[in-house]
Structure formats: C-alpha cells, structure tokens
Enzyme design. Structure first.
Site, PDB file in Angstrom:
ATOM      1  N   PHE A 120      -2.049  15.548   4.813  1.00  8.24           N
ATOM      2  CA  PHE A 120      -2.124  15.345   3.661  1.00  8.24           C
ATOM      3  C   PHE A 120      -0.986  15.247   2.798  1.00  8.24           C
ATOM      4  O   PHE A 120      -0.585  16.145   2.393  1.00  8.24           O
ATOM      5  CB  PHE A 120      -3.378  16.036   3.079  1.00  8.24           C
ATOM      6  CG  PHE A 120      -4.074  15.118   2.042  1.00  8.24           C
ATOM      7  CD1 PHE A 120      -4.957  14.104   2.049  1.00  8.24           C
ATOM      8  CD2 PHE A 120      -3.470  15.652   0.484  1.00  8.24           C
ATOM      9  CE1 PHE A 120      -5.282  13.396   0.923  1.00  8.24           C
ATOM     10  CE2 PHE A 120      -3.997  14.803  -0.453  1.00  8.24           C
ATOM     11  CZ  PHE A 120      -4.918  13.872  -0.374  1.00  8.24           C
ATOM     12  N   GLU A 138       0.897  -1.413  -0.123  1.00  6.81           N
ATOM     13  CA  GLU A 138       0.016   0.040   0.045  1.00  6.81           C
ATOM     14  C   GLU A 138       0.943   1.363  -0.089  1.00  6.81           C
ATOM     15  O   GLU A 138       1.904   1.081   0.406  1.00  6.81           O
ATOM     16  CB  GLU A 138      -0.805  -0.025   1.285  1.00  6.81           C
ATOM     17  CG  GLU A 138      -2.027  -0.997   1.215  1.00  6.81           C
ATOM     18  CD  GLU A 138      -3.346  -0.197   1.508  1.00  6.81           C
ATOM     19  OE1 GLU A 138      -3.665   0.831   0.849  1.00  6.81           O
ATOM     20  OE2 GLU A 138      -4.075  -0.599   2.626  1.00  6.81           O
ATOM     21  N   ASP A 139       0.158   2.215  -0.624  1.00  9.76           N
ATOM     22  CA  ASP A 139       1.171   3.489  -0.289  1.00  9.76           C
ATOM     23  C   ASP A 139       1.150   4.299   1.118  1.00  9.76           C
ATOM     24  O   ASP A 139       1.915   4.560   1.362  1.00  9.76           O
ATOM     25  CB  ASP A 139       0.462   4.533  -1.531  1.00  9.76           C
ATOM     26  CG  ASP A 139      -1.010   4.721  -1.223  1.00  9.76           C
ATOM     27  OD1 ASP A 139      -1.874   4.048  -0.315  1.00  9.76           O
ATOM     28  OD2 ASP A 139      -1.710   5.713  -2.047  1.00  9.76           O
ATOM     29  N   ASP A 179      -4.001   4.667   6.550  1.00 15.34           N
ATOM     30  CA  ASP A 179      -4.627   5.748   6.915  1.00 15.34           C
ATOM     31  C   ASP A 179      -5.658   5.361   7.967  1.00 15.34           C
ATOM     32  O   ASP A 179      -5.366   4.913   9.110  1.00 15.34           O
ATOM     33  CB  ASP A 179      -5.301   6.697   6.009  1.00 15.34           C
ATOM     34  CG  ASP A 179      -5.816   7.926   6.346  1.00 15.34           C
ATOM     35  OD1 ASP A 179      -5.204   8.773   7.287  1.00 15.34           O
ATOM     36  OD2 ASP A 179      -6.638   8.235   5.762  1.00 15.34           O
ATOM     37  N   ARG A 233       1.282  12.686  -8.344  1.00 13.86           N
ATOM     38  CA  ARG A 233       1.832  11.153  -8.290  1.00 13.86           C
ATOM     39  C   ARG A 233       3.389  11.231  -8.580  1.00 13.86           C
ATOM     40  O   ARG A 233       3.936  10.370  -7.921  1.00 13.86           O
ATOM     41  CB  ARG A 233       1.039  10.232  -9.064  1.00 13.86           C
ATOM     42  CG  ARG A 233      -0.603  10.035  -8.627  1.00 13.86           C
ATOM     43  CD  ARG A 233      -0.926   8.714  -9.384  1.00 13.86           C
ATOM     44  NE  ARG A 233      -2.405   8.853  -9.243  1.00 13.86           N
ATOM     45  CZ  ARG A 233      -3.053   8.314  -8.185  1.00 13.86           C
ATOM     46  NH1 ARG A 233      -2.575   7.870  -6.929  1.00 13.86           N
ATOM     47  NH2 ARG A 233      -4.321   8.142  -8.340  1.00 13.86           N
TER      48      ARG A 233
HETATM   49  P1  5GP Z   1      -7.408   3.962   4.316  1.00 19.36           P
HETATM   50  O1  5GP Z   1      -8.305   3.263   3.845  1.00 19.36           O
HETATM   51  O2  5GP Z   1      -6.476   3.248   5.023  1.00 19.36           O
HETATM   52  O3  5GP Z   1      -8.046   4.981   4.991  1.00 19.36           O
HETATM   53  O4  5GP Z   1      -7.006   4.899   3.211  1.00 19.36           O
HETATM   54  C1  5GP Z   1      -6.027   4.146   2.084  1.00 19.36           C
HETATM   55  C2  5GP Z   1      -6.096   5.181   1.034  1.00 19.36           C
HETATM   56  O5  5GP Z   1      -6.618   6.662   1.392  1.00 19.36           O
HETATM   57  C3  5GP Z   1      -4.626   5.387   0.512  1.00 19.36           C
HETATM   58  O6  5GP Z   1      -4.520   4.213  -0.314  1.00 19.36           O
HETATM   59  C4  5GP Z   1      -4.823   6.667  -0.155  1.00 19.36           C
HETATM   60  O7  5GP Z   1      -5.261   6.262  -1.664  1.00 19.36           O
HETATM   61  C5  5GP Z   1      -5.786   7.489   0.618  1.00 19.36           C
HETATM   62  N1  5GP Z   1      -5.060   8.292   1.486  1.00 19.36           N
HETATM   63  C6  5GP Z   1      -4.987   8.218   2.968  1.00 19.36           C
HETATM   64  N2  5GP Z   1      -4.304   9.202   3.432  1.00 19.36           N
HETATM   65  C7  5GP Z   1      -3.786   9.918   2.346  1.00 19.36           C
HETATM   66  C8  5GP Z   1      -2.856  11.160   2.054  1.00 19.36           C
HETATM   67  O8  5GP Z   1      -2.314  11.613   3.104  1.00 19.36           O
HETATM   68  N3  5GP Z   1      -2.457  11.456   0.875  1.00 19.36           N
HETATM   69  C9  5GP Z   1      -3.061  10.839  -0.062  1.00 19.36           C
HETATM   70  N4  5GP Z   1      -2.869  11.342  -1.181  1.00 19.36           N
HETATM   71  N5  5GP Z   1      -3.979   9.810   0.010  1.00 19.36           N
HETATM   72  C10 5GP Z   1      -4.264   9.473   0.937  1.00 19.36           C
END
Ligand code: 5GP
Length: 180
Positions: A154, A101-102, A105, A167
C-alpha cells in the site's frame, strides 16, 4: 516542506526517479501521437499530480479533463462496483484520449471507465498510470504507459492518499503496516 519522515512511511520511489520516468513516459506519448492532439483524462483525486507533470512534458497540443469515481462493494471480488461521482466536462468523440490513473490495482476502476469512454467514440483510447500492481488484477486491464510496476504494497504520496493524508508527499512511500 512535506517529507516522507514520520511514522510508518518508507520511501519506495524517490522524487527524482519519478521526474525522470514521467519525462520518459511523456516522450513516448509525444512520439506515438506525433503531429496530433492528445486529450488527457485524469481520475480524481489520485492522478492530479501525475497528470499535471505528465501534461507539461508532452510536446504536443494537449487538453485535459477530469472524472471522479467511487468504488463500493467488496474490492476483493471482481463484481466490486464503481460509480461515477463527476463526469467529464467535454465531449471526447474523435479525440486521442489517454486515461490517466495514479495506480492500476484490481483494474475495476479502469475497466469501468474504459467501457464508458469507448461508448463515446474517441479516435483512440489508451491508459497511462504512474504505478501498476499487476499481481492484484481482477479485471484484465493493460496500461499502455506505465511509470513503475510495484509489488502488492500500500503506497501513498505523489497524489495517493490514506484517508486523504499524504497526497502531497513528493516521494512515493510504502505505508507500514498496510491499512487493509
Ligand atoms: P482499482 O480499481 O484498480 O482496484 O483501484 C484503483 C484505485 O484504488 C486507485 O486509483 C487508488 O485510488 C486506489 N488504490 C489502489 N492501490 C492503492 C495503493 O497502494 N495506495 C493508495 N493510496 N491507493 C490505492
């Protein structure tokens, strides 16, 4: 050349630090799975650069696949839903799967994907994420291989976008003011 200069972007993690950390995470994976094959599953699109760099630093037999998801509903509560847009191309039964995963969150995405992948009977299942924002977690997900832990900001760059922009930045940058 893409750079972090421009309105509202502040460099948070420089490219050189990302490179060093990716090498170190790949080194740990190489040691942990010594003599075995690993199967990396990248979550599109944010994880594509991390996966590409990580895969090339892992010194093992390595295969890759991709999956795409979308979130809907309110992400602020843990009932936020995730649905699949693109499934894997290949079966993962019996493989050492590493979900790439990137960023972790709220944990909703990883939680959903881990549930699905577990049902497909991999030999082992672990999580690698370039970034981790543990203070935002709604679902308990633990990253096995984490690049950097960051505060609730963010960020964009190195695969992460805002409305499909940024990106291709080489650094991870904080977007100010945040889009939320
Ligand atoms: P989760 O399901 O853990 O809340 O979210 C994961 C996804 O939310 C990540 O794969 C990403 O696409 C997006 N995301 C969460 N935080 C950030 C952030 O700080 N910046 C960006 N660009 N995307 C985020």
């Amino acid at each position: 050349m893409p750079s972090a200069r421009g309105d509202g972007l502040k460099v948070r993690i420089r490219r050189a630090a990302i490179e060093r950390r990716v090498r170190s995470v790949a080194g740990r994976i190489t040691r942990d799975f010594k003599g075995e094959r690993v199967h990396l599953i990248g979550v599109l699109k944010g994880a594509c650069f991390f996966l590409a760099d990580l895969a090339r630093e892992i010194n093992l037999e390595t295969s890759i696949d991709f999956i795409a998801v979308a979130s809907y509903g309110k992400k602020k509560d843990s009932s936020g839903q995730v649905r699949m847009l693109k499934d894997l191309d290949n079966n993962v039964a019996g493989l050492n799967v590493i979900l790439v995963e990137d960023i972790l969150d709220t944990g909703l995405t990883a939680n959903y994907l881990l549930r699905i992948l577990r049902q497909r009977r991999p030999k082992t299942l672990s999580v690698a994420a370039l970034l981790d924002k543990p203070s935002r977690r709604l679902k308990p997900v633990k990253g096995d291989y984490i690049g950097f832990t960051i505060p609730d900001e963010f960020v964009v760059g190195y695969g992460l976008d805002y409305a499909e922009r940024y990106r291709n930045l080489k650094d991870v940058c904080v977007l100010q003011p945040p889009p939320r």
